[in-house]
Design an enzyme around this catalytic site. Sequence first.
Site, PDB file in Angstrom:
ATOM      1  N   ALA A  15       0.810  -1.224   0.000  1.00 24.07           N
ATOM      2  CA  ALA A  15       0.000   0.000   0.000  1.00 24.07           C
ATOM      3  C   ALA A  15       0.842   1.273   0.000  1.00 24.07           C
ATOM      4  CB  ALA A  15      -0.936  -0.003   1.206  1.00 24.07           C
ATOM      5  N   ARG A  27      -6.222  -2.209   3.282  1.00 20.57           N
ATOM      6  CA  ARG A  27      -6.278  -3.582   3.718  1.00 20.57           C
ATOM      7  C   ARG A  27      -5.291  -3.951   4.829  1.00 20.57           C
ATOM      8  NH1 ARG A  27      -7.947  -8.129   0.316  1.00 20.57           N
ATOM      9  NH2 ARG A  27      -7.341 -10.004   1.418  1.00 20.57           N
ATOM     10  N   GLN A  94       0.632  -6.173  -3.811  1.00 25.12           N
ATOM     11  CA  GLN A  94      -0.543  -6.354  -2.960  1.00 25.12           C
ATOM     12  C   GLN A  94      -1.619  -5.326  -3.337  1.00 25.12           C
ATOM     13  OE1 GLN A  94       2.043  -5.942   0.705  1.00 25.12           O
ATOM     14  NE2 GLN A  94       0.797  -7.645   1.414  1.00 25.12           N
ATOM     15  N   HIS A 114      -3.746  -9.643  -4.862  1.00 26.94           N
ATOM     16  CA  HIS A 114      -5.108  -9.404  -4.374  1.00 26.94           C
ATOM     17  C   HIS A 114      -6.080  -9.058  -5.486  1.00 26.94           C
ATOM     18  CE1 HIS A 114      -3.100  -8.469  -0.241  1.00 26.94           C
ATOM     19  NE2 HIS A 114      -3.394  -9.732  -0.364  1.00 26.94           N
ATOM     20  N   CYS A 125     -21.217 -17.415 -12.519  1.00 24.18           N
ATOM     21  CA  CYS A 125     -20.687 -18.102 -13.706  1.00 24.18           C
ATOM     22  C   CYS A 125     -19.224 -17.793 -13.983  1.00 24.18           C
ATOM     23  CB  CYS A 125     -21.531 -17.765 -14.935  1.00 24.18           C
ATOM     24  SG  CYS A 125     -21.357 -16.058 -15.503  1.00 24.18           S
ATOM     25  N   THR A 188       5.444  -2.116   2.216  1.00 22.01           N
ATOM     26  CA  THR A 188       4.604  -3.171   2.795  1.00 22.01           C
ATOM     27  C   THR A 188       5.066  -3.464   4.211  1.00 22.01           C
ATOM     28  OG1 THR A 188       4.021  -5.526   2.657  1.00 22.01           O
ATOM     29  CG2 THR A 188       6.009  -4.857   1.483  1.00 22.01           C
ATOM     30  N   ASN A 213      10.550   0.885   3.727  1.00 22.67           N
ATOM     31  CA  ASN A 213       9.267   1.073   4.409  1.00 22.67           C
ATOM     32  C   ASN A 213       9.441   2.087   5.528  1.00 22.67           C
ATOM     33  OD1 ASN A 213       6.477   0.089   4.390  1.00 22.67           O
ATOM     34  ND2 ASN A 213       6.888  -0.591   6.476  1.00 22.67           N
ATOM     35  N   ILE A 231       9.175   6.589  -0.342  1.00 21.11           N
ATOM     36  CA  ILE A 231       9.379   5.708  -1.489  1.00 21.11           C
ATOM     37  C   ILE A 231       9.657   6.488  -2.777  1.00 21.11           C
ATOM     38  CG2 ILE A 231       8.179   4.014  -2.949  1.00 21.11           C
ATOM     39  CD1 ILE A 231       6.722   3.206  -0.239  1.00 21.11           C
TER      40      ILE A 231
HETATM   41 ZN   LIG Z   1     -22.832 -14.807 -14.261  1.00 23.38          ZN
END
Ligand SMILES: [Zn+2]
Length: 246
Positions: A15, A27, A94, A114, A125, A188, A213, A231
């Site tokens: 992130a 997240r 990520q 992710h 479907c 991260t 980081n 960064i």
């Molecule tokens: Zn569908």
Amino acid sequence: MGENNARLVAVLTGAGVSTESGIPDYRGPQGVWRKNPGAERLVTYRAYMDDPEVRRESWRMRMTSPVWRAEPNAGHRALVDLERSGTPMRIITQNIDGLHQKAGSTPRKVLELHGTASTVVCTGCGDRGPMEGALARVEAGEADPPCLSCGGILKSATVMFGQALDSGTIQQAAKIARVCDLFLAVGTSLQVEPAASLCRVAVESGARLVIVNAEPTPYDALADQLIREPIGTALPGLVSEITDSA
Ligand SMILES: [Zn+2]
């Protein structure tokens, strides 16, 4: 590390790489979702599937996401420079914002652990399509647009809490961690899987580990180099060092 040798650089991005583009950390352990149980429900698979109101709120949230208007920053561009220098490299991210590809990184060299926010997938479907089309339907008045093929529930092609990560993607990421010579972990916290394990695999396979980081991570003791700078300035410098040492 020039184009004439086979050394591979693996770059794990979290992130922190996107916060300079105006996208908050959603997240992570200290992220928006984890700190707000109401928001966390919107991205929890079971709640999303069971509660139409959660889905309607999720679509409203997607409509206003900062992801759509975000632009890549100096960190993303530095990784494009690394690729264009001829250095064999792969990005394992990520992030779901697509900013590496938007900056110019070759899509097949970017593994999205992710998933991606720019695609919708049918939970019935498996049909996939552009998020843009689904958002246009929401804007036109469908609060919870169903799949046009089967009527099933649509969601963004991102991994929600309670959903498994794609096993093929994890396997590819693990292979990259095993064979790389340099593993850069950027923006991260290395506190969530599989990012943490990838770091360990790389070190145990003999790779040099560089961590960029702002905050300490559980892997700092294993790192050959620790960088706490922002960064946007750290990554261009690091990329110059790598390409200059060719
Ligand atoms: Zn569908």
